[in-house]
Design a protein around this motif. Structure first.
Motif, PDB file in Angstrom:
ATOM      1  N   GLU A 197      16.709  35.662  48.079  1.00  0.00           N
ATOM      2  CA  GLU A 197      15.636  34.675  48.227  1.00  0.00           C
ATOM      3  C   GLU A 197      14.314  35.357  48.553  1.00  0.00           C
ATOM      4  O   GLU A 197      13.259  34.991  48.010  1.00  0.00           O
ATOM      5  N   VAL A 238      10.859  38.299  35.252  1.00  0.00           N
ATOM      6  CA  VAL A 238      10.158  37.287  36.051  1.00  0.00           C
ATOM      7  C   VAL A 238       9.277  36.479  35.102  1.00  0.00           C
ATOM      8  O   VAL A 238       8.252  36.970  34.610  1.00  0.00           O
ATOM      9  N   LEU A 274      14.606  26.636  45.511  1.00  0.00           N
ATOM     10  CA  LEU A 274      15.441  27.577  44.790  1.00  0.00           C
ATOM     11  C   LEU A 274      16.903  27.134  44.834  1.00  0.00           C
ATOM     12  O   LEU A 274      17.358  26.556  45.825  1.00  0.00           O
ATOM     13  N   MET A 293      15.284  30.824  35.848  1.00  0.00           N
ATOM     14  CA  MET A 293      16.529  31.352  36.380  1.00  0.00           C
ATOM     15  C   MET A 293      17.677  30.923  35.474  1.00  0.00           C
ATOM     16  O   MET A 293      17.591  29.921  34.758  1.00  0.00           O
ATOM     17  N   SER A 296      20.373  33.385  39.074  1.00  0.00           N
ATOM     18  CA  SER A 296      19.650  34.646  39.202  1.00  0.00           C
ATOM     19  C   SER A 296      18.519  34.698  38.188  1.00  0.00           C
ATOM     20  O   SER A 296      18.483  33.928  37.216  1.00  0.00           O
ATOM     21  N   LEU A 297      17.593  35.623  38.405  1.00  0.00           N
ATOM     22  CA  LEU A 297      16.626  35.941  37.367  1.00  0.00           C
ATOM     23  C   LEU A 297      17.382  36.596  36.219  1.00  0.00           C
ATOM     24  O   LEU A 297      18.318  37.365  36.450  1.00  0.00           O
ATOM     25  N   LYS A 306       9.035  27.415  44.109  1.00  0.00           N
ATOM     26  CA  LYS A 306       9.270  28.379  45.187  1.00  0.00           C
ATOM     27  C   LYS A 306      10.111  27.809  46.314  1.00  0.00           C
ATOM     28  O   LYS A 306      10.972  28.503  46.864  1.00  0.00           O
ATOM     29  N   LEU A 359      21.788  31.028  45.114  1.00  0.00           N
ATOM     30  CA  LEU A 359      21.489  32.287  44.457  1.00  0.00           C
ATOM     31  C   LEU A 359      22.690  33.221  44.388  1.00  0.00           C
ATOM     32  O   LEU A 359      23.544  33.235  45.279  1.00  0.00           O
ATOM     33  N   ILE A 381       9.753  29.280  38.319  1.00  0.00           N
ATOM     34  CA  ILE A 381      10.322  30.538  37.852  1.00  0.00           C
ATOM     35  C   ILE A 381      11.612  30.295  37.074  1.00  0.00           C
ATOM     36  O   ILE A 381      12.425  29.435  37.437  1.00  0.00           O
ATOM     37  N   ILE A 404      12.760  36.853  45.394  1.00  0.00           N
ATOM     38  CA  ILE A 404      12.201  35.865  44.470  1.00  0.00           C
ATOM     39  C   ILE A 404      10.903  35.283  45.026  1.00  0.00           C
ATOM     40  O   ILE A 404       9.923  35.084  44.290  1.00  0.00           O
ATOM     41  N   ARG A 428      15.249  42.989  36.069  1.00  0.00           N
ATOM     42  CA  ARG A 428      15.164  41.522  36.185  1.00  0.00           C
ATOM     43  C   ARG A 428      13.847  41.027  35.604  1.00  0.00           C
ATOM     44  O   ARG A 428      12.781  41.588  35.876  1.00  0.00           O
ATOM     45  N   ASN A 462      19.916  39.071  43.089  1.00  0.00           N
ATOM     46  CA  ASN A 462      18.575  38.900  43.652  1.00  0.00           C
ATOM     47  C   ASN A 462      18.666  38.046  44.907  1.00  0.00           C
ATOM     48  O   ASN A 462      19.503  37.161  45.016  1.00  0.00           O
TER      49      ASN A 462
END
Length: 205
Positions: free
Chosen positions: A185, A74, A175, A83, A93-94, A172, A178, A81, A188, A72, A183
């Motif tokens: 929470e 990042v 999000l 996604m 997802s990442l 953060k 997911l 981030i 992440i 994955r 992945n």
């Protein structure tokens, strides 16, 4: 976290596959085949999936069975981030996926990010290697090691791929919905700790 019945089924599958790989005795091979069938029956009983589907997923391994590697990427921008929205379930997802044979983890994650998001990146740091059975993923037939690698954007532009329908950056505390088999929470949010503390050592758990 993994369920006890799934742990038993996976363990039986692993032992039966190892026996089928290394045993030469025809009677032992018959017994190991029966054990593999039992592991598939456990999966069928608890999941309700058709046996044909379970055989495709669960008993098609050859050789000595080992955990699969899932990488994955990042990527942060403006403290958010990157996604991607998965086309098969409309969840986020990442960017990443299974490691291809012949490519290193870094090469794999660069390829996956490009294919799924359109961004060209370079890898900068290994952040974490997680054992999927020790994290709150939904039950899955395979055992995964999940490799999280920090990357920086060096080019490209947001472009969806065959497996993605959306690309975005998220803070953060906001999000999206997911794809928890890919992945969680908690994973992440751990990645955000590397944003606030760049000297944090890689996490192995």
């Amino acid at each position: 976290m993994s369920l006890q019945w799934l742990d038993w089924a996976k363990r039986i599958q692993f032992l039966s596959q190892a026996g089928l790989t290394f045993s030469k005795d025809p009677f032992d091979l018959e017994r190991f085949t029966e054990l593999r069938n039992i592991s598939a029956e456990i999966m069928q009983a608890y999941t309700g999936l058709h046996m044909e589907k379970i055989n495709d997923l669960f008993t098609n391994e050859t050789g000595f069975q080992t955990p699969k590697a899932d990488v994955r990427g990042v990527v942060f921008k403006d403290e958010q981030i990157l996604m991607v929205k998965e086309s098969n379930n409309d969840r986020w997802s990442l960017p990443g996926g299974f490691c291809d044979i012949g490519l290193s983890p870094s090469e794999n994650v660069i390829k996956e990010i490009k294919e799924e998001s359109g961004y060209e990146v370079k890898t900068t740091k290994l952040l974490a290697i997680f054992d999927s059975t020790k994290h709150p993923h939904p039950p899955q037939p395979y055992h995964y090691y999940k490799i999280f690698i920090r990357c920086e954007i060096v080019g490209g532009a947001p472009t969806t791929g065959i497996e993605t329908t959306g690309i975005d950056f998220f803070p953060k505390n906001q999000l999206p919905n997911l794809s928890t088999d890919r992945n969680t929470e908690s994973q992440i949010k751990l990645m955000f700790e590397f944003l606030t503390n760049p000297n944090l050592l890689a996490i192995l758990e």
